[in-house]
Design a protein around this motif. Structure first.
Motif, PDB file in Angstrom:
ATOM      1  N   SER A 190       0.003   8.906 -11.527  1.00 48.36           N
ATOM      2  CA  SER A 190       1.142   9.296 -10.695  1.00 48.36           C
ATOM      3  C   SER A 190       1.374   8.245  -9.622  1.00 48.36           C
ATOM      4  N   ALA A 191       2.615   7.802  -9.468  1.00 47.63           N
ATOM      5  CA  ALA A 191       2.950   6.741  -8.519  1.00 47.63           C
ATOM      6  C   ALA A 191       3.709   7.314  -7.326  1.00 47.63           C
ATOM      7  N   PHE A 192       3.395   6.810  -6.120  1.00 45.48           N
ATOM      8  CA  PHE A 192       4.035   7.251  -4.895  1.00 45.48           C
ATOM      9  C   PHE A 192       4.381   6.033  -4.044  1.00 45.48           C
ATOM     10  N   SER A 193       5.567   6.043  -3.427  1.00 43.17           N
ATOM     11  CA  SER A 193       5.958   4.984  -2.508  1.00 43.17           C
ATOM     12  C   SER A 193       5.563   5.368  -1.086  1.00 43.17           C
ATOM     13  N   LEU A 194       5.173   4.363  -0.302  1.00 44.05           N
ATOM     14  CA  LEU A 194       4.766   4.596   1.082  1.00 44.05           C
ATOM     15  C   LEU A 194       5.566   3.677   2.010  1.00 44.05           C
ATOM     16  N   PRO A 195       6.737   4.112   2.465  1.00 48.37           N
ATOM     17  CA  PRO A 195       7.478   3.367   3.483  1.00 48.37           C
ATOM     18  C   PRO A 195       6.897   3.667   4.870  1.00 48.37           C
ATOM     19  N   PRO A 196       7.448   3.078   5.945  1.00 49.82           N
ATOM     20  CA  PRO A 196       6.948   3.381   7.295  1.00 49.82           C
ATOM     21  C   PRO A 196       7.008   4.867   7.614  1.00 49.82           C
ATOM     22  N   LYS A 206       3.080   0.811  -2.743  1.00 46.24           N
ATOM     23  CA  LYS A 206       3.065   1.824  -3.809  1.00 46.24           C
ATOM     24  C   LYS A 206       1.616   2.125  -4.145  1.00 46.24           C
ATOM     25  N   ILE A 207       1.321   3.406  -4.309  1.00 44.29           N
ATOM     26  CA  ILE A 207      -0.030   3.833  -4.674  1.00 44.29           C
ATOM     27  C   ILE A 207       0.036   4.605  -5.983  1.00 44.29           C
ATOM     28  N   HIS A 226     -13.256  10.874   2.032  1.00 47.78           N
ATOM     29  CA  HIS A 226     -11.847  11.215   2.158  1.00 47.78           C
ATOM     30  C   HIS A 226     -11.132  10.013   2.772  1.00 47.78           C
ATOM     31  N   HIS A 227     -10.006   9.634   2.199  1.00 52.47           N
ATOM     32  CA  HIS A 227      -9.364   8.361   2.515  1.00 52.47           C
ATOM     33  C   HIS A 227      -7.906   8.593   2.887  1.00 52.47           C
ATOM     34  N   TRP A 228      -7.556   8.303   4.141  1.00 50.98           N
ATOM     35  CA  TRP A 228      -6.169   8.374   4.594  1.00 50.98           C
ATOM     36  C   TRP A 228      -5.607   6.960   4.631  1.00 50.98           C
ATOM     37  N   LEU A 229      -4.431   6.742   4.019  1.00 52.54           N
ATOM     38  CA  LEU A 229      -3.756   5.456   4.001  1.00 52.54           C
ATOM     39  C   LEU A 229      -2.343   5.656   4.527  1.00 52.54           C
ATOM     40  N   GLN A 230      -1.937   4.814   5.474  1.00 52.94           N
ATOM     41  CA  GLN A 230      -0.672   5.002   6.184  1.00 52.94           C
ATOM     42  C   GLN A 230       0.054   3.670   6.335  1.00 52.94           C
ATOM     43  N   THR A 231       1.349   3.664   6.111  1.00 46.09           N
ATOM     44  CA  THR A 231       2.146   2.447   6.267  1.00 46.09           C
ATOM     45  C   THR A 231       2.555   2.243   7.719  1.00 46.09           C
ATOM     46  N   VAL A 232       2.332   1.034   8.223  1.00 44.40           N
ATOM     47  CA  VAL A 232       2.793   0.635   9.549  1.00 44.40           C
ATOM     48  C   VAL A 232       4.152  -0.036   9.434  1.00 44.40           C
ATOM     49  N   HIS A 260      -7.869   5.132  -8.071  1.00 39.03           N
ATOM     50  CA  HIS A 260      -6.550   4.845  -7.533  1.00 39.03           C
ATOM     51  C   HIS A 260      -6.370   3.346  -7.347  1.00 39.03           C
ATOM     52  N   GLN A 261      -5.150   2.941  -7.151  1.00 44.16           N
ATOM     53  CA  GLN A 261      -4.838   1.561  -6.810  1.00 44.16           C
ATOM     54  C   GLN A 261      -3.569   1.539  -5.979  1.00 44.16           C
ATOM     55  N   TYR A 262      -3.449   0.524  -5.121  1.00 40.38           N
ATOM     56  CA  TYR A 262      -2.221   0.394  -4.344  1.00 40.38           C
ATOM     57  C   TYR A 262      -1.917  -1.075  -4.100  1.00 40.38           C
ATOM     58  N   TYR A 263      -0.619  -1.348  -3.884  1.00 38.64           N
ATOM     59  CA  TYR A 263      -0.178  -2.724  -3.757  1.00 38.64           C
ATOM     60  C   TYR A 263       1.129  -2.778  -2.973  1.00 38.64           C
ATOM     61  N   CYS A 264       1.455  -3.974  -2.512  1.00 39.27           N
ATOM     62  CA  CYS A 264       2.640  -4.199  -1.688  1.00 39.27           C
ATOM     63  C   CYS A 264       3.911  -4.198  -2.532  1.00 39.27           C
ATOM     64  N   LEU A 265       4.979  -3.614  -1.977  1.00 38.19           N
ATOM     65  CA  LEU A 265       6.317  -3.735  -2.533  1.00 38.19           C
ATOM     66  C   LEU A 265       7.117  -4.644  -1.600  1.00 38.19           C
ATOM     67  N   GLY A 266       7.692  -5.706  -2.110  1.00 36.89           N
ATOM     68  CA  GLY A 266       8.436  -6.616  -1.253  1.00 36.89           C
ATOM     69  C   GLY A 266       7.572  -7.737  -0.709  1.00 36.89           C
ATOM     70  N   ASP A 267       7.954  -8.236   0.481  1.00 38.79           N
ATOM     71  CA  ASP A 267       7.301  -9.420   1.035  1.00 38.79           C
ATOM     72  C   ASP A 267       5.972  -9.120   1.707  1.00 38.79           C
ATOM     73  N   SER A 268       5.864  -8.000   2.399  1.00 41.49           N
ATOM     74  CA  SER A 268       4.614  -7.699   3.113  1.00 41.49           C
ATOM     75  C   SER A 268       4.480  -6.203   3.322  1.00 41.49           C
ATOM     76  N   TRP A 269       3.267  -5.794   3.597  1.00 42.21           N
ATOM     77  CA  TRP A 269       2.942  -4.379   3.811  1.00 42.21           C
ATOM     78  C   TRP A 269       1.754  -4.318   4.752  1.00 42.21           C
ATOM     79  N   SER A 270       1.916  -3.652   5.877  1.00 42.02           N
ATOM     80  CA  SER A 270       0.801  -3.476   6.810  1.00 42.02           C
ATOM     81  C   SER A 270       0.416  -2.004   6.853  1.00 42.02           C
TER      82      SER A 270
END
Length: 280
Positions: free
Chosen positions: A62-68, A56-57, A45-51, A80-90
């Protein structure tokens, strides 16, 4: 949210030395999240959270955005796959498992493949960071503190988290609930297939497949196989002397060889190796 770490941190946890209901497989912080593509998903089980920043995952189309202050719980072994939107993503991430993880998440109604948000300043905001810091300093080898951390995280997510734009998904989940309950009882039946599952809801197998993937991110058959493996893991740790072939039959597999092959594919170890690892 201010991250508790300045550099990338990943902690791979040792398997617990005694039986615990849940445990952390790995936990980490990534200040510059790179693109990740997992065609076979992740075995836990995998939890992924934006700091900070935004990502975007994509989960089976199905695509979902992950802001702070947003995160998502992914089920095991789902592509699944996920990647940064914009300049950086932590990001913070948490990989968890255990013989009671699925029942407990079901009790709390923690939804898979669904984006959660929480108010700024509430505990989920930096709880993963606190858990990571505690794990780095801990000398606990029993796995008990680890298990408590998982419990606390899931309870706080239930307490403060709100699903985002999921009214349609929630209504579908309610519609599928009779089938989910049916599978939890009938998973032992090796003849259970798409026809029997779709008949429970009086819809076609194709329609069921579509509804299930839209709601949970994977097919009913994948759900059934994952359920059988989860039940087998519970038996492997609680029924220490039960032969593997009996575990296979009780989990809904036609024979031990099919069970072992499926278990190895999903858990990356044999049932015997799993039992030796988690039963002391």
């Amino acid at each position: 949210m201010m991250p508790m770490f300045e550099t990338k941190v990943r902690l791979l946890m040792m398997p617990p030395e005694q039986f615990v209901p849940f445990y952390i497989e790995s936990i980490g912080y990534n200040p510059f999240q790179e693109t990740v593509i997992r065609r076979d998903g992740y075995p836990f089980h995998h939890w992924l959270q934006t700091v900070s920043g935004e990502g975007k995952i994509i989960i089976e189309g199905s695509a979902f955005s992950l802001p702070p202050n947003h995160g998502i719980m992914l089920p095991p072994n789902v592509p699944h796959q996920y990647y940064c939107l914009g300049d950086s993503w932590s990001t913070y991430y948490l990989m968890i498992d255990g013989p009671q993880i699925s029942p407990f998440m079901s009790i709390l109604d923690i939804q898979f493949s669904t984006v959660y948000s929480w108010p700024e300043g509430t505990e989920p905001e930096n709880l993963i960071g606190q858990m990571l810091e505690s794990s780095l300093l801990s000398q606990d080898v029993t796995g008990l503190d680890n298990s408590i951390d998982v419990y606390r995280f899931l309870v706080q997510l239930k307490k403060h988290g709100t699903t985002v734009n999921t009214s349609t998904t929630q209504s579908l989940a309610v519609r599928l609930q009779p089938l989910v309950k049916y599978l939890d009882i009938e998973y032992r039946n090796p003849d259970l297939g798409m026809t029997e599952m779709s008949d429970r809801l009086n819809i076609s197998p194709r329609h069921l497949n579509s509804l299930f993937k839209e709601t949970f991110g994977y097919t009913p058959y994948q759900y059934l196989i994952n359920l059988r493996i989860q039940k087998s893991k519970e038996m492997l740790t609680s029924e220490r002397k039960t032969p593997i072939q009996h575990i296979a039959a009780s989990s809904g597999f036609r024979d031990a060889s099919h069970f072992i092959a499926t278990f190895r594919k999903l858990e990356h170890m044999t049932p015997d190796q799993y039992r030796q690892t988690f039963v002391k």
